[in-house]
Write an enzyme that holds these catalytic residues in place. Structure first.
Site, mmCIF file in Angstrom:
data_model
loop_
_atom_site.group_PDB
_atom_site.id
_atom_site.type_symbol
_atom_site.label_atom_id
_atom_site.label_comp_id
_atom_site.label_asym_id
_atom_site.label_seq_id
_atom_site.Cartn_x
_atom_site.Cartn_y
_atom_site.Cartn_z
ATOM 1 N N SER A 5 27.162 32.826 33.361
ATOM 2 C CA SER A 5 27.666 33.930 34.183
ATOM 3 C C SER A 5 27.060 33.938 35.594
ATOM 4 O O SER A 5 25.857 33.729 35.769
ATOM 5 C CB SER A 5 27.359 35.264 33.502
ATOM 6 O OG SER A 5 27.681 36.329 34.378
ATOM 7 N N LYS A 40 34.931 42.045 24.896
ATOM 8 C CA LYS A 40 35.683 42.950 25.778
ATOM 9 C C LYS A 40 36.538 43.977 25.022
ATOM 10 O O LYS A 40 36.735 45.090 25.492
ATOM 11 C CB LYS A 40 36.583 42.154 26.724
ATOM 12 C CG LYS A 40 35.826 41.491 27.858
ATOM 13 C CD LYS A 40 36.802 40.873 28.840
ATOM 14 C CE LYS A 40 36.078 40.394 30.084
ATOM 15 N NZ LYS A 40 36.987 40.022 31.150
ATOM 16 N N ASP A 55 38.344 44.633 36.084
ATOM 17 C CA ASP A 55 39.107 43.390 36.288
ATOM 18 C C ASP A 55 40.416 43.720 37.001
ATOM 19 O O ASP A 55 40.837 43.031 37.925
ATOM 20 C CB ASP A 55 39.448 42.729 34.949
ATOM 21 C CG ASP A 55 38.246 41.998 34.353
ATOM 22 O OD1 ASP A 55 37.345 41.612 35.121
ATOM 23 O OD2 ASP A 55 38.213 41.826 33.120
#
Ligand code: ATR
Length: 296
Positions: A28, A79, A117
């Site tokens: 990440s 998620k 997002d």
């Protein structure tokens, strides 16, 4: 001693913690991006990667709350799985069906799920001066979580939106969901075999599949032999590599192309602001990511 002191990260009793929960998580870019932003603003905050296996997710969420973390990002594969453990979610989460940011209210003992997002994608479109409205024809390649967030973000614009996916059923599911949320939205789903037909008039093509992502950089989600519509802008949500095969091929055919770096930066910037209440140094965050991605 001076040299040593310079190398010791300053962490004390006032340091505020945020982080990212994922499995894997070592790749990440978020720790570097956020820690650079904290340093730039002189904030005593740190962002740490937290490797959490799927069967430890519930414990980890209780853990970050108990430890006084101010927030966490959530990435693959958590998620969707994290949603049942949250106290509340925003409308964007309900629509996208996924969380990528959690805000923690330690005093109330509450976890709030957010989805930056979607807002990150919309922010990057705006920065690139791409407006989507009733005259637009958007082709979204894919029907996973990313495609759903992007479709939901654009559905209110009145644009014609077509999901093109290898598995038609997944596209149809998104269409059904979007229609049940916005009755009048102009959305449909087709299989990859109809790509040529539905992309001919496209004004914006968004790759929301994982095809072409590192390490499979020689693949493209675009069907061989299908011409690129020259009038369209191509937006690839992939940022590793910075330039995908799809972007190269489309650019060669005369399309304007945009990669996923901006979306990455703006989703991070939105999370930063949600946690800290401060405006993040966006250009610095972009430079940090760019530098890391140019090395890999
Ligand atoms: P995310 O949540 O990140 O969007 P995902 O749910 O795994 O991830 O979705 C990945 C998308 O890439 C899907 O649309 C997937 O197509 P299917 O629904 O048919 O699985 C698409 N995808 C992945 N590999 C692909 C490939 N080799 N060819 C075509 N599409 C592919």
């Amino acid at each position: 001693m001076k040299g040593l002191n310079d190398r010791i990260a300053h962490i004390d009793g006032q340091t505020q913690l945020v982080g990212i929960i994922g499995y894997p998580v070592a790749h990440s870019l978020s720790p570097e991006m956020h820690n650079a932003a904290f340093a730039e603003l002189g904030m005593n905050w740190r962002y740490v990667p937290l490797l959490v296996a799927p069967d430890r997710l519930a414990d980890a969420l209780r853990g970050v709350l108990a430890l006084g973390f101010r927030g966490v990002n959530v990435t693959v594969p958590h998620k969707v799985a994290c949603i049942p453990y949250l106290d509340s979610v925003t409308e964007a989460v309900t629509i996208a069906g996924a969380v990528n940011t959690i805000r923690i209210d330690a005093s109330q003992g509450k976890l709030e799920g957010l989805n930056t997002d979607m807002s990150g994608f919309l922010a990057d479109l705006a920065v690139n001066r791409i407006s989507v409205g009733e005259d637009s024809h958007v082709v979204i390649l894919g029907a996973g979580g990313a495609a759903r967030s992007i479709g939901a973000g654009l559905a209110r614009s009145g644009a014609r939106i077509v999901f093109v996916n290898r598995t038609l059923e997944r596209g149809l599911e998104i269409v059904e969901f979007l229609r049940s949320t916005w009755e009048s939205c102009n959305v449909e789903a087709v299989g990859l075999d109809r790509l040529a037909e539905v992309s001919r008039e496209a004004t914006l093509i968004v790759n929301a599949t994982s095809v072409g992502m590192f390490p499979y950089t020689d693949s493209s989600p675009w069907r061989e032999g299908v011409p690129f519509p020259k009038q369209a802008v191509l937006y690839d949500t992939i940022y590793r590599p910075l330039q995908t095969k799809l972007m190269r091929d489309a650019e060669r055919s005369g399309l304007r192309v945009i990669g996923g770096l901006g979306m990455l930066v703006y989703q991070g910037a939105a999370a930063f602001e949600m946690w800290t209440g401060k405006k993040p140094p966006i250009e610095l965050m972009r430079q940090v990511c760019l530098q890391r991605l140019s090395q890999s």
